[in-house]
Design a protein around this motif. Structure first.
Motif, mmCIF file in Angstrom:
data_model
loop_
_atom_site.group_PDB
_atom_site.id
_atom_site.type_symbol
_atom_site.label_atom_id
_atom_site.label_comp_id
_atom_site.label_asym_id
_atom_site.label_seq_id
_atom_site.Cartn_x
_atom_site.Cartn_y
_atom_site.Cartn_z
ATOM 1 N N PHE A 53 1.121 -0.952 -0.198
ATOM 2 C CA PHE A 53 -0.208 0.001 -0.072
ATOM 3 C C PHE A 53 0.694 1.597 -0.350
ATOM 4 O O PHE A 53 0.094 2.179 -0.481
ATOM 5 N N GLY A 54 2.514 0.863 0.418
ATOM 6 C CA GLY A 54 3.296 2.278 0.284
ATOM 7 C C GLY A 54 2.762 3.003 1.309
ATOM 8 O O GLY A 54 2.345 2.497 2.185
ATOM 9 N N THR A 58 -4.627 5.297 3.955
ATOM 10 C CA THR A 58 -5.017 4.253 3.490
ATOM 11 C C THR A 58 -6.804 4.104 3.529
ATOM 12 O O THR A 58 -7.345 3.851 3.628
ATOM 13 N N ASN A 59 -7.406 5.792 4.408
ATOM 14 C CA ASN A 59 -8.770 6.204 4.098
ATOM 15 C C ASN A 59 -8.812 6.671 2.574
ATOM 16 O O ASN A 59 -9.018 7.999 3.048
ATOM 17 N N SER A 60 -8.227 6.301 1.765
ATOM 18 C CA SER A 60 -8.468 6.978 0.410
ATOM 19 C C SER A 60 -9.439 6.156 -0.026
ATOM 20 O O SER A 60 -9.508 4.934 -0.655
ATOM 21 N N MET A 61 -10.007 6.260 -1.456
ATOM 22 C CA MET A 61 -10.306 6.048 -2.916
ATOM 23 C C MET A 61 -9.434 6.823 -3.997
ATOM 24 O O MET A 61 -9.379 7.696 -4.288
ATOM 25 N N PHE A 62 -9.363 5.686 -5.339
ATOM 26 C CA PHE A 62 -9.282 6.374 -6.912
ATOM 27 C C PHE A 62 -10.244 5.930 -7.358
ATOM 28 O O PHE A 62 -11.165 5.275 -7.368
ATOM 29 N N ALA A 235 -9.987 11.093 3.538
ATOM 30 C CA ALA A 235 -11.411 11.652 3.897
ATOM 31 C C ALA A 235 -10.903 12.232 4.801
ATOM 32 O O ALA A 235 -9.545 11.687 5.234
ATOM 33 N N HIS A 236 -11.560 13.021 6.132
ATOM 34 C CA HIS A 236 -10.219 13.688 6.953
ATOM 35 C C HIS A 236 -10.900 12.431 7.726
ATOM 36 O O HIS A 236 -11.621 11.151 8.160
ATOM 37 N N ASP A 237 -9.951 12.085 9.495
ATOM 38 C CA ASP A 237 -9.774 10.951 10.199
ATOM 39 C C ASP A 237 -11.010 11.511 10.722
ATOM 40 O O ASP A 237 -11.394 11.980 10.842
ATOM 41 N N GLY A 238 -11.610 10.088 10.995
ATOM 42 C CA GLY A 238 -13.277 9.725 11.666
ATOM 43 C C GLY A 238 -14.023 9.545 10.831
ATOM 44 O O GLY A 238 -15.292 9.351 11.208
ATOM 45 N N THR A 239 -13.669 9.602 9.861
ATOM 46 C CA THR A 239 -14.864 9.454 8.131
ATOM 47 C C THR A 239 -14.278 8.574 7.424
ATOM 48 O O THR A 239 -13.309 8.521 6.890
ATOM 49 N N ASN A 240 -15.158 7.025 7.556
ATOM 50 C CA ASN A 240 -14.823 6.523 6.766
ATOM 51 C C ASN A 240 -15.183 6.203 4.912
ATOM 52 O O ASN A 240 -16.160 7.220 4.952
ATOM 53 N N ILE A 241 -14.307 6.492 3.671
ATOM 54 C CA ILE A 241 -14.160 7.197 2.884
ATOM 55 C C ILE A 241 -15.058 5.828 2.303
ATOM 56 O O ILE A 241 -15.915 6.335 1.054
ATOM 57 N N THR A 242 -15.079 4.763 2.813
ATOM 58 C CA THR A 242 -15.924 3.873 1.903
ATOM 59 C C THR A 242 -17.403 4.208 2.537
ATOM 60 O O THR A 242 -18.417 4.022 1.836
ATOM 61 N N THR A 243 -17.480 4.731 4.125
ATOM 62 C CA THR A 243 -18.964 5.243 3.646
ATOM 63 C C THR A 243 -19.331 6.404 2.643
ATOM 64 O O THR A 243 -21.018 6.051 2.387
ATOM 65 N N LEU A 244 -18.640 7.542 2.391
ATOM 66 C CA LEU A 244 -19.175 8.563 1.328
ATOM 67 C C LEU A 244 -19.219 7.843 -0.205
ATOM 68 O O LEU A 244 -19.695 8.728 -0.602
ATOM 69 N N LYS A 245 -17.971 6.946 -0.095
ATOM 70 C CA LYS A 245 -18.291 6.319 -1.802
ATOM 71 C C LYS A 245 -19.424 6.214 -2.314
ATOM 72 O O LYS A 245 -19.504 6.996 -3.715
ATOM 73 N N PRO A 246 -20.636 6.184 -2.085
ATOM 74 C CA PRO A 246 -22.009 5.484 -3.366
ATOM 75 C C PRO A 246 -22.161 7.217 -3.516
ATOM 76 O O PRO A 246 -22.572 7.857 -4.210
ATOM 77 N N PHE A 275 -7.486 -2.242 2.745
ATOM 78 C CA PHE A 275 -6.966 -2.128 4.177
ATOM 79 C C PHE A 275 -7.766 -3.019 5.343
ATOM 80 O O PHE A 275 -6.704 -3.503 5.457
ATOM 81 N N GLY A 276 -8.667 -2.330 5.057
ATOM 82 C CA GLY A 276 -9.542 -2.807 6.094
ATOM 83 C C GLY A 276 -10.204 -4.759 6.210
ATOM 84 O O GLY A 276 -9.530 -5.378 6.663
ATOM 85 N N ARG A 277 -9.684 -5.314 4.920
ATOM 86 C CA ARG A 277 -9.981 -6.934 4.511
ATOM 87 C C ARG A 277 -8.491 -7.552 4.798
ATOM 88 O O ARG A 277 -8.491 -8.595 5.150
ATOM 89 N N VAL A 278 -7.926 -6.571 4.078
ATOM 90 C CA VAL A 278 -5.719 -7.539 5.149
ATOM 91 C C VAL A 278 -6.482 -7.364 6.282
ATOM 92 O O VAL A 278 -5.478 -8.143 6.689
ATOM 93 N N ASN A 279 -6.491 -6.075 7.130
ATOM 94 C CA ASN A 279 -6.015 -5.909 8.364
ATOM 95 C C ASN A 279 -7.217 -7.182 9.062
ATOM 96 O O ASN A 279 -6.895 -7.756 9.809
ATOM 97 N N GLY A 280 -8.040 -7.600 7.977
ATOM 98 C CA GLY A 280 -9.069 -8.927 8.831
ATOM 99 C C GLY A 280 -8.637 -9.932 8.072
ATOM 100 O O GLY A 280 -8.271 -10.644 9.517
ATOM 101 N N LEU A 281 -8.052 -10.476 7.712
ATOM 102 C CA LEU A 281 -7.135 -11.948 7.375
ATOM 103 C C LEU A 281 -6.069 -12.171 8.810
ATOM 104 O O LEU A 281 -5.452 -13.030 9.260
ATOM 105 N N PHE A 282 -5.585 -10.711 9.027
ATOM 106 C CA PHE A 282 -3.971 -11.297 9.334
ATOM 107 C C PHE A 282 -4.737 -10.807 11.023
ATOM 108 O O PHE A 282 -3.698 -11.676 11.408
ATOM 109 N N SER A 283 -5.358 -9.878 11.155
ATOM 110 C CA SER A 283 -6.529 -10.765 12.646
ATOM 111 C C SER A 283 -6.344 -12.094 13.030
ATOM 112 O O SER A 283 -6.826 -12.882 14.030
#
Length: 419
Positions: A53-54, A58-62, A235-246, A275-283
């Motif tokens: 991810f470099g 991580t709270n980003s989208m393209f 997105a700003h910290d505290g706001t998940n970009i995934t929730t704003l995506k739609p 990134f969330g899926r990756v963190n979930g996998l490693f958890s």
């Protein structure tokens, strides 16, 4: 605990059958070694994968445009379209939760045709037109000079920031870079900075062979006008970009006259979601590591408990004599518990030390032979060591509890009668 006689008795008991003691201790040693190594390897895999991810926020989208798959408002299916600069301003105004909205245009590629000339040297590099805030979305180390600024944007200055791969290809060793000119697709740009992208794996070569231009200069030089190739949205910290995506996609579809149900027209990659899926996998993998290690360790603890039962049975007459001489049940129980605890902790500490040596060896090999894809810096935190120590203490007490209770339940007369 501080009685020398007690320690002499414990050492004598452990030395009475050295081979049996070794086999018993090996179970705990192997269990704690497996536990620590599994967690270290899981962490190494996590470090390697997340490094892909470099340093990108991580709270980003393209977001980019594709062909439409549905006709809409008189416009045909299969239409190609572009984002515009006013889409960037619209997103910033409509979504105050967004921290950065960075437009980008691109040319070429480090594996494509030569597009950069300097004197007699030529090279193929990726050329990006960006805004200054992009360096905050994807942090990079500026080695010399600076990154593009808003004064460059407003004045449409023909300046550029080049990667270390570009420097190696287009310049001689030790040659001054800042203030020189390179020609990109026939247009001269002055070098104002050099950079490297830190913590990058997989696409490290691509990062090093990249050139950044001010977005406005890029558009003017290469006739992109106000078209935008793709957007990086954070997105700003505290706001998940995934929730704003739609909502973001709906706004862009509305502005570009795309059917609201057209899922193909606008492509996107949600870095936060990935990134969330990756963190979930490693958890899950960490949990598996703890679970498997604990099971192996438990087998060793059961072995210690069984051996301590045998030891208690072998010392039945001795226990009877002690009880007859006035030893309290707690004195007998504490000695058995202490023997079990010492055996467990000593073998466990050796296991932790051995695992630490293996981890050091892995890191040394990685340093000597270079990075391995999707694997980096296998390690465990001090919290894992403390958890392992806690497990050892509890396990040692549990391993000795049943034999200790068995020893204290014997009546002195019965114990003395047993041959």
């Amino acid at each position: 605990m501080f009685s020398r006689d007690r320690w002499d008795e414990i050492l004598e008991a452990l030395n009475a059958n050295k081979f049996r003691t070794f086999l018993t201790a090996f179970g705990v040693f192997w269990g704690i070694t497996i536990l620590v190594l599994l967690l270290a390897l899981t962490n190494g895999l996590k470090n390697g994968v997340t490094a892909d991810f470099g340093n990108f926020a991580t709270n980003s989208m393209f977001i980019w445009t594709q062909q439409t798959s549905k006709p809409y408002k008189g416009l045909p299916k299969g239409r190609r379209f572009n984002f515009k600069l006013d889409d960037v301003a619209s997103l910033k105004n409509d979504f105050p939760q967004l921290k950065y909205v960075s437009p980008r245009n691109q040319l070429g590629g480090y594996s494509g045709a030569n597009n950069v000339i300097r004197g007699t040297k030529t090279g193929a590099f990726q050329v990006n037109g960006d805004y200054p805030e992009f360096i905050k979305q994807q942090p990079m180390d500026i080695i010399q000079g600076r990154f593009v600024s808003y004064s460059d944007i407003n004045a449409k200055r023909k300046v550029c920031v080049i990667g270390t791969g570009v420097v190696k290809t287009m310049y001689d060793k030790g040659e001054e870079v800042l203030g020189t000119y390179i020609k990109i697709n026939g247009v001269n740009f002055m070098v104002i900075g050099t950079f490297k992208v830190s913590n990058s794996q997989g696409d490290k070569e691509e990062d090093a062979n990249t050139i950044f231009l001010p977005f406005t200069s890029f558009g003017q030089a290469f006739n992109f006008a106000d078209n935008v190739g793709w957007l990086a949205v954070t997105a700003h910290d505290g706001t998940n970009i995934t929730t704003l995506k739609p909502q973001i996609l709906e706004s862009l579809k509305n502005r570009r006259k795309v059917h609201p149900e057209d899922e193909r027209a606008i492509g996107n990659f949600d870095l936060s979601e990935a990134f969330g899926r990756v963190n979930g996998l490693f958890s899950i993998l960490s949990f598996v590591g703890y679970f498997v290690g604990a099971l192996v360790l438990m087998s060793g603890i059961i072995g210690i408990s069984n051996i301590m039962l045998i030891v208690v049975k072998e010392r039945t007459k001795e226990i009877g004599v002690r009880r007859a001489l006035g030893a309290s049940p707690w004195t007998i129980k504490s000695q058995v518990l202490q023997e079990s605890l010492i055996l467990t902790i000593l073998s466990g500490m050796v296991g932790i030390s051995f695992a630490a040596a293996v981890i050091w060896g892995l890191n040394y090999a990685l340093d000597m032979n270079g990075p391995v894809e999707n694997f980096a810096n296998p390690s465990v935190s001090m919290s894992v060591v403390f958890i392992a120590l806690f497990i050892l203490v509890v396990s040692g007490l549990l391993a000795g509890l049943i034999p200790a209770n068995s020893a204290t339940k014997m009546k002195p007369v019965d114990a003395l009668r047993i041959e």
